[in-house]
Structures are given as C-alpha cells and as structure tokens.
Design an enzyme around this catalytic site. Structure first.
Site, PDB file in Angstrom:
ATOM      1  CD  GLU A  35     -48.577  53.101  46.076  1.00 27.17           C
ATOM      2  OE1 GLU A  35     -49.452  53.585  46.853  1.00 27.17           O
ATOM      3  OE2 GLU A  35     -48.734  52.044  45.475  1.00 27.17           O
ATOM      4  N   GLY A  36     -47.908  58.072  47.891  1.00 27.85           N
ATOM      5  CA  GLY A  36     -47.694  59.526  47.982  1.00 27.85           C
ATOM      6  C   GLY A  36     -46.690  59.845  49.087  1.00 27.85           C
ATOM      7  CG  HIS A  37     -47.777  59.251  53.147  1.00 23.14           C
ATOM      8  ND1 HIS A  37     -48.923  58.508  53.043  1.00 23.14           N
ATOM      9  CD2 HIS A  37     -48.126  60.403  53.771  1.00 23.14           C
ATOM     10  CE1 HIS A  37     -49.922  59.160  53.586  1.00 23.14           C
ATOM     11  NE2 HIS A  37     -49.480  60.325  54.035  1.00 23.14           N
ATOM     12  CE  LYS A 150     -54.242  63.995  48.994  1.00 24.92           C
ATOM     13  NZ  LYS A 150     -55.505  64.076  49.651  1.00 24.92           N
ATOM     14  CG  ASP A 151     -52.914  67.547  51.813  1.00 26.79           C
ATOM     15  OD1 ASP A 151     -54.141  67.453  51.852  1.00 26.79           O
ATOM     16  OD2 ASP A 151     -52.157  66.571  51.981  1.00 26.79           O
ATOM     17  CE  LYS A 185     -51.011  55.428  44.265  1.00 24.80           C
ATOM     18  NZ  LYS A 185     -51.183  53.976  44.297  1.00 24.80           N
ATOM     19  NE  ARG A 188     -59.944  62.346  55.989  1.00 22.10           N
ATOM     20  CZ  ARG A 188     -59.089  63.296  56.392  1.00 22.10           C
ATOM     21  NH1 ARG A 188     -58.267  63.871  55.542  1.00 22.10           N
ATOM     22  NH2 ARG A 188     -59.062  63.661  57.660  1.00 22.10           N
TER      23      ARG A 188
HETATM   24  O1  PAF Z   1     -50.714  66.233  55.774  1.00 16.34           O
HETATM   25  C1  PAF Z   1     -50.793  65.598  56.850  1.00 16.34           C
HETATM   26  O2  PAF Z   1     -50.768  64.365  56.894  1.00 16.34           O
HETATM   27  C2  PAF Z   1     -50.940  66.376  58.147  1.00 16.34           C
HETATM   28  O3  PAF Z   1     -51.746  67.493  57.988  1.00 16.34           O
HETATM   29  C3  PAF Z   1     -49.594  66.756  58.780  1.00 16.34           C
HETATM   30  C4  PAF Z   1     -48.808  67.717  57.908  1.00 16.34           C
HETATM   31  C5  PAF Z   1     -48.770  65.491  59.014  1.00 16.34           C
HETATM   32  C6  PAF Z   1     -49.831  67.424  60.127  1.00 16.34           C
HETATM   33  O4  PAF Z   1     -50.501  66.599  61.013  1.00 16.34           O
END
Ligand code: PAF
Length: 282
Positions: A35-37, A150-151, A185, A188
């Site tokens: 769901e995050g994507h 999140k990242d 979410k 991993r």
């Molecule tokens: O966040 C991610 O899934 C990856 O680091 C990305 C930005 C797709 C680069 O491979």
C-alpha cells in the site's frame, strides 16, 4: 497498462505523450509492492497526466551479504496493483538493460549526508540508489518523481542530487503508510515470522513515546533525552537489536543537539535477521 522492458520502448512512449502535451510522473520501485507504493502511484496519478512506475531490483544498492537474491519478487502481483492505481506504463528492465557490459559510470554524493544513518552500516548503498535513480530520470524524463518518506535519508539524498545535477524534476515525498498497529509498510516485512512481526511493533512504540515526550515539552528537548527514551523502549523487546536511533537535521542529515521543528528522528532496528527502518520529522 504498457509493460516495457527496454529503454527505447520507454523513450518512444514518453516522447509520444510529450508530443500530446502530457505531463509524466515517475514512481521508482524495486517491486514487491504494498500500500505504501500504491499511495505513490495514486499521488502521481492525481498530479500528472501519465504515470510510469519502474520495477527493478537494483543490484548496485545491495552490498555483498545483503538480501539481493532473496529480495521478494512478484511481478504479476505488482502489475495488478499498478494498473488498479492508474499506472500507465511499467518499466521492468533486466539487469543487462540497466547495467550493460562495460558499465562504469556511477553517481555518488560527495557529502557527509550519505555517511550518516543507514550510510554507516551500508556505505555503498546510496551510490547505487543515486546511480539507478539518475538513470531512470534520464530514461523517463519525468516532470515529477515520487518517493516514500519512510526512506527519509534516500529522499533527502535524492533531493540534494537533483539540486546538484540540475535535473529539473520535482521530487515529491509521500507520507509513510502504516499497518493498523503502526508498523511501517515495507517489502521486507514479509521476512518476519509471526513472533517477529509482533516484536516489530516496537519501532512504532518508540516513535509514539518520543512524540509524546516532545509534545509534552514547551521548549526544545535535548536530543539525548529523546533518543535515550526510544532506546529504552526498543531494548525492552528481546527480539530487537538497535542498528541506530538518531536525531538529525532533516535536510543536511547532520546530528542535532536539540529536537526542534525540522528535526528528523530516524531508527534502524534488526528484528531477528530483518533490518527495519522508520522515522518521523518534528
Ligand atoms: O526505494 C526503493 O525502492 C529504491 O531504493 C529505489 C528508489 C527504487 C531505487 O532502486
């Protein structure tokens, strides 16, 4: 939804959209979508005429001994999610398409930023991320690109790279999507056993404890006090091992002494063998 496996197919399609005066949003992913994507694709579809998502497990951002081989892959399921959320084209290249024989050009931030937080235990990670994201930007030439908060370090690093290299792309950071119990979410999360999944709640518990401490103070709170509280919450969970819990400036990523507006509090914690990250910005 168009499925493109080559750079030239993507270029041709984007050129056709551009000729019709359409704007393009890019959602870079490594697949194993959740769901995050999906929320990134939804945001892109709301702001751009056409949405391209990439699904590519990028080998250069994994160090030896990390989970490149075991990283979850389910392209059919990814396509179902992408098409349901309004993605127009998915770019699913092979490793050879992205890194042909003789590939030798990398994008590296010569900055302390990439040495902080996740960069301490993953020193080559952001070189791989910046290289693949630059290449995707050059292939898709989007107006906007969407990344999850999140990242947080990745988002800050990409913003700096876009400023430095004059990409002319708007970088849009989208809020972290959480499970009902607060766990962020993540692809991993699928590595976690049932007991580990329950132990993983401790990341969010430490965040809410810190947020309560910060909210209860009228003044700037010393970072050490907040971090100490978070460490004690995480350490109370036997399955958890702290990689880092740090307070940094959300743009420069350099450590701060006091927690104030714009401070990023980020953590990486091993639950069993799975390394999970989370954060919040004050
Ligand atoms: O966040 C991610 O899934 C990856 O680091 C990305 C930005 C797709 C680069 O491979």
């Amino acid at each position: 939804m168009i499925i493109a496996e080559t750079i030239s197919e993507v270029r041709e399609q984007v050129r056709a959209w551009r000729a019709d005066g359409l704007t393009v949003g890019l959602v870079p992913t490594m697949g194993a979508l959740h769901e995050g994507h999906a929320s990134l694709v939804t945001a892109a579809a709301a702001q751009c005429d056409r949405v391209v998502a990439s699904v590519f497990v990028n080998p250069t951002q994994f160090a030896a001994g990390e989970d490149l081989e075991s990283y979850p892959r389910d392209f059919e399921h990814d396509c179902q999610i992408l098409s349901a959320k309004g993605c127009d084209m998915v770019f699913h290249p092979s490793v050879g398409e992205m890194y042909p024989d003789g590939f030798a050009t990398y994008v590296n931030l010569e900055s302390e930023m990439t040495a902080q937080l996740c960069g301490k235990s993953r020193p080559s990670h952001f070189r791989g991320v910046c290289t693949v994201v630059s290449k995707l930007f050059n292939i898709v030439t989007p107006d906007r690109a969407y990344f999850g908060q999140k990242d947080a370090q990745q988002l800050a690093v990409i913003k700096q790279m876009v400023r430095d290299l004059g990409f002319g792309i708007e970088i849009v950071g989208c809020p972290t999507v959480r499970e009902e119990d607060g766990l962020a979410k993540s692809s991993r999360n699928t590595y976690l056993s049932a007991e580990e999944r329950s132990a993983a709640r401790v990341l969010y518990s430490s965040i809410t404890a810190a947020q309560e401490m910060i909210a209860a103070s009228d003044d700037e709170v010393p970072a050490d006090e907040v971090l100490e509280l978070m460490r004690s919450v995480v350490s109370a969970e036997p399955a958890a091992k702290i990689d880092y819990i740090e307070a940094v400036d959300s743009i420069s990523l350099m450590p701060v002494e006091y927690v104030k507006k714009g401070t990023l509090i980020a953590l990486a914690v091993y639950i069993g063998k799975t390394r999970l990250i989370d954060n919040f910005t004050v």
